[in-house]
Design an enzyme around this catalytic site. Structure first.
Site, PDB file in Angstrom:
ATOM      1  N   LEU A  35      31.556 -21.142  -4.411  1.00 53.07           N
ATOM      2  CA  LEU A  35      31.027 -22.039  -5.433  1.00 53.07           C
ATOM      3  C   LEU A  35      29.799 -21.394  -6.080  1.00 53.07           C
ATOM      4  O   LEU A  35      28.804 -21.113  -5.410  1.00 53.07           O
ATOM      5  CB  LEU A  35      30.675 -23.390  -4.821  1.00 53.07           C
ATOM      6  CG  LEU A  35      31.796 -24.065  -4.004  1.00 53.07           C
ATOM      7  CD1 LEU A  35      31.372 -25.469  -3.591  1.00 53.07           C
ATOM      8  CD2 LEU A  35      33.106 -24.083  -4.770  1.00 53.07           C
ATOM      9  N   GLY A  86      26.342 -23.506 -10.366  1.00 51.35           N
ATOM     10  CA  GLY A  86      25.045 -24.126 -10.625  1.00 51.35           C
ATOM     11  C   GLY A  86      24.133 -23.312 -11.516  1.00 51.35           C
ATOM     12  O   GLY A  86      24.192 -22.081 -11.549  1.00 51.35           O
ATOM     13  N   ARG A 107      15.388 -24.609 -10.578  1.00 50.18           N
ATOM     14  CA  ARG A 107      14.119 -24.235  -9.939  1.00 50.18           C
ATOM     15  C   ARG A 107      13.828 -22.742 -10.037  1.00 50.18           C
ATOM     16  O   ARG A 107      12.699 -22.308  -9.799  1.00 50.18           O
ATOM     17  CB  ARG A 107      14.140 -24.672  -8.469  1.00 50.18           C
ATOM     18  CG  ARG A 107      14.066 -26.194  -8.297  1.00 50.18           C
ATOM     19  CD  ARG A 107      14.355 -26.601  -6.866  1.00 50.18           C
ATOM     20  NE  ARG A 107      13.427 -25.992  -5.919  1.00 50.18           N
ATOM     21  CZ  ARG A 107      13.581 -26.020  -4.599  1.00 50.18           C
ATOM     22  NH1 ARG A 107      14.646 -26.624  -4.077  1.00 50.18           N
ATOM     23  NH2 ARG A 107      12.692 -25.457  -3.817  1.00 50.18           N
ATOM     24  N   LYS A 160      21.826 -18.635 -11.473  1.00 49.48           N
ATOM     25  CA  LYS A 160      21.156 -18.442 -10.188  1.00 49.48           C
ATOM     26  C   LYS A 160      21.835 -17.393  -9.330  1.00 49.48           C
ATOM     27  O   LYS A 160      21.174 -16.561  -8.700  1.00 49.48           O
ATOM     28  CB  LYS A 160      21.074 -19.768  -9.433  1.00 49.48           C
ATOM     29  CG  LYS A 160      20.426 -19.637  -8.054  1.00 49.48           C
ATOM     30  CD  LYS A 160      20.133 -20.980  -7.423  1.00 49.48           C
ATOM     31  CE  LYS A 160      21.360 -21.742  -7.048  1.00 49.48           C
ATOM     32  NZ  LYS A 160      21.048 -22.905  -6.183  1.00 49.48           N
ATOM     33  N   GLY A 174      29.863 -32.209  -8.523  1.00 45.52           N
ATOM     34  CA  GLY A 174      29.800 -32.160  -7.072  1.00 45.52           C
ATOM     35  C   GLY A 174      30.645 -31.059  -6.464  1.00 45.52           C
ATOM     36  O   GLY A 174      31.504 -30.461  -7.110  1.00 45.52           O
ATOM     37  N   ASN A 228      24.073 -29.700   8.633  1.00 42.31           N
ATOM     38  CA  ASN A 228      25.231 -29.254   7.860  1.00 42.31           C
ATOM     39  C   ASN A 228      24.852 -28.148   6.882  1.00 42.31           C
ATOM     40  O   ASN A 228      23.910 -28.292   6.101  1.00 42.31           O
ATOM     41  CB  ASN A 228      25.815 -30.448   7.081  1.00 42.31           C
ATOM     42  CG  ASN A 228      26.984 -30.058   6.218  1.00 42.31           C
ATOM     43  OD1 ASN A 228      27.798 -29.221   6.606  1.00 42.31           O
ATOM     44  ND2 ASN A 228      27.083 -30.677   5.055  1.00 42.31           N
ATOM     45  N   TYR A 281      19.333  17.517 -23.837  1.00 42.15           N
ATOM     46  CA  TYR A 281      19.584  16.473 -24.853  1.00 42.15           C
ATOM     47  C   TYR A 281      19.109  16.954 -26.212  1.00 42.15           C
ATOM     48  O   TYR A 281      17.949  17.365 -26.372  1.00 42.15           O
ATOM     49  CB  TYR A 281      18.846  15.201 -24.441  1.00 42.15           C
ATOM     50  CG  TYR A 281      19.075  14.011 -25.328  1.00 42.15           C
ATOM     51  CD1 TYR A 281      20.356  13.606 -25.669  1.00 42.15           C
ATOM     52  CD2 TYR A 281      18.002  13.255 -25.792  1.00 42.15           C
ATOM     53  CE1 TYR A 281      20.569  12.488 -26.466  1.00 42.15           C
ATOM     54  CE2 TYR A 281      18.206  12.134 -26.582  1.00 42.15           C
ATOM     55  CZ  TYR A 281      19.496  11.759 -26.925  1.00 42.15           C
ATOM     56  OH  TYR A 281      19.694  10.639 -27.711  1.00 42.15           O
ATOM     57  N   ARG A 340      10.264  35.609 -24.358  1.00 42.20           N
ATOM     58  CA  ARG A 340       8.920  35.130 -24.661  1.00 42.20           C
ATOM     59  C   ARG A 340       8.241  36.158 -25.548  1.00 42.20           C
ATOM     60  O   ARG A 340       8.596  37.348 -25.557  1.00 42.20           O
ATOM     61  CB  ARG A 340       8.118  34.918 -23.378  1.00 42.20           C
ATOM     62  CG  ARG A 340       7.958  36.158 -22.520  1.00 42.20           C
ATOM     63  CD  ARG A 340       7.413  35.839 -21.160  1.00 42.20           C
ATOM     64  NE  ARG A 340       7.233  37.050 -20.360  1.00 42.20           N
ATOM     65  CZ  ARG A 340       7.230  37.081 -19.039  1.00 42.20           C
ATOM     66  NH1 ARG A 340       7.424  35.960 -18.367  1.00 42.20           N
ATOM     67  NH2 ARG A 340       7.034  38.203 -18.382  1.00 42.20           N
TER      68      ARG A 340
END
Length: 450
Positions: A8, A11, A15, A22, A80, A169, A369, A422
């Site tokens: 599930l 929600g 909070r 969430k 629910g 529970n 790059y 160089r």
């Protein structure tokens, strides 16, 4: 008996004070939902169904990226937990087995606990997961009679004797598919919220003479994440457990509290992790390596006997062969470092392949790059790259080749060749003194000194 996993995850999580769903907030660099899916995956479920609501598309994409075979169903209105589970009816219509219901914001239910629930289902129609709470507060109470779960009593409805019960529970349940949906059909929204509660199936099952039991787990396994404070607490719990597991497997953490791990970090035995090391997602470290202090690793593989850091950064695609040395302030990205090679100081190696027993001098940069595309650098075995060499990709350095310090290499270097790129040094006698005098005079005028 085959098992289906229902999670599930609909929600909003008010909070959390976040625009993000969430269940997509992270601990150990993985969304809470992925932790729940991994917990359920220990049962090797034949089907996984996620119930999403708020942020459905984001949740669906996260699920599919993790498990393309998982099914995501939409719960448009959150009426629910019982209503949420009923949304899975079509997805499980042709499934014949047990259904276990977990929560996307409860990441720590262990594989051992789930296995005990499955074992208990053999003799019961419904199995509930409970825990003994240090502070039961307003949790629903599980009222047991021996091994039988007599009822679940919500705190508001509990008598003083029932409120004294500390067995609570968790909401996690297991039942056979046909019985689960048969019981849900009888659930009525007889509560102040007008919602359909999954917990009501326990009373309905008892009324029908079906056996119901509860399995106990440690309270920490049932931690639900409802706020940023809970998220921080969960991160701490995960890190403490993960560090302990590594040390039990033979990994040395010199200062455990300073090491941060990800949900998928793998580290082999006899590896030493110094203080303040961060492991992002996708890191595998083989045995007998040393990760020195203040290093940051993500998306990389480090073979046995290697040394990394201090202050090194390994980014996604970094592949270190055995007995390599990556030193201080070195960054490696999308590059393979051959066996026995060294990149010890202040260098950036990106989009590159380095052969065996090659030495990369301090300040070397693979200029990969061009502002639009990335280009590749190849360096052969036993090469020596002089300090402060710029390797302008695409470019190839042959086996046993060498570059002079301070070179800008724009062309391929053959095997065993020395590349010098160089400008010739020119000395102007006395010119330094004259320049200093001119500069000092300008500074005095600027500062108003006579």
């Amino acid at each position: 008996m085959s098992t289906a996993l229902v999670i599930l995850a609909a929600g909003k999580g008010t909070r959390m004070k976040s625009d993000k769903p969430k269940v997509l907030h992270e601990i150990a660099n993985a969304p809470l939902l992925i932790h729940a899916m991994q917990a359920g995956a220990s049962l090797e479920p034949q089907r996984t169904v996620i119930v999403a609501g708020h942020g459905y598309e984001e949740v669906r994409q996260t699920v599919v990226d993790h498990d393309p075979e998982a099914i995501v169903v939409l719960q448009e209105e959150q009426n629910g937990t019982g209503h949420a589970v009923s949304m899975c009816r079509d997805a499980l219509e042709d499934f014949d087995g047990d259904v276990i219901v977990l929560f996307g914001d409860t990441p720590f239910v262990s594989a051992q606990t789930l296995e005990r629930m499955v074992a208990a289902r053999a003799d019961n129609a419904v199995v509930v997961l409970g825990f003994t709470a240090a502070d039961p507060g307003k949790y629903g109470r599980l009222i047991m009679q021996g091994d039988s779960l007599e009822k679940i009593v919500e705190f508001a409805d509990a008598s003083p004797e029932e409120r004294a019960v500390t067995f609570c529970n968790s909401g996690v349940m297991l039942a056979k598919r046909d019985q689960l949906f048969g019981l849900l059909d009888a659930v009525e929204p007889h509560n102040a919220q007008g919602e359909y509660y999954l917990t009501d199936i326990v009373g309905i099952a008892r009324d029908r003479g079906l056996p119901v039991t509860a399995v106990a787990c440690d309270e920490a396994e049932t931690l639900g994440i409802n706020s940023r404070a809970h998220l921080a607490e969960a991160e701490s719990i995960f890190q403490t457990r993960a560090r302990a597991e590594l040390m039990d497997l033979g990994v040395t953490l010199q200062q455990p509290d300073t090491v941060m791990l990800s949900y998928d970090t793998v580290i082999g035995r006899d590896t030493v992790i110094e203080p303040n090391v961060y492991f992002g997602p996708g890191v595998t470290v083989e045995s007998g390596t040393r990760i020195r202090a203040f290093s940051h690793l993500e998306g990389c593989h480090i073979a046995r006997g290697s040394s990394v850091g201090p202050y090194a950064r390994l980014r996604p695609g970094a592949e270190l062969s055995e007995h390599t040395h990556i030193g201080n302030f070195v960054e490696i990205k999308n590059a393979t470092i051959g066996e026995g090679s060294k990149v010890n100081h202040l260098s950036y190696i990106g989009d590159a392949a380095i052969g065996e027993s090659t030495n990369i001098g301090a300040g070397t940069i693979t200029c990969n790059y061009d502002g639009v595309m990335k280009h590749h650098t190849a360096i052969g075995d036993r090469a020596f790259i002089g300090s402060n060499t710029m390797l302008v990709a695409p470019v190839s350095i042959g086996h046993g080749a060498m570059t002079g310090s301070g070179s800008v290499i724009t062309k391929d270097v053959p095997d065993a060749a020395l590349a010098l790129a160089r400008a010739d040094q020119v000395n102007k006698p006395g010119l330094a003194r004259k320049l200093f005098e001119i500069l000092k005079s300008k500074k005095q005028k600027r500062d108003g000194v006579a």
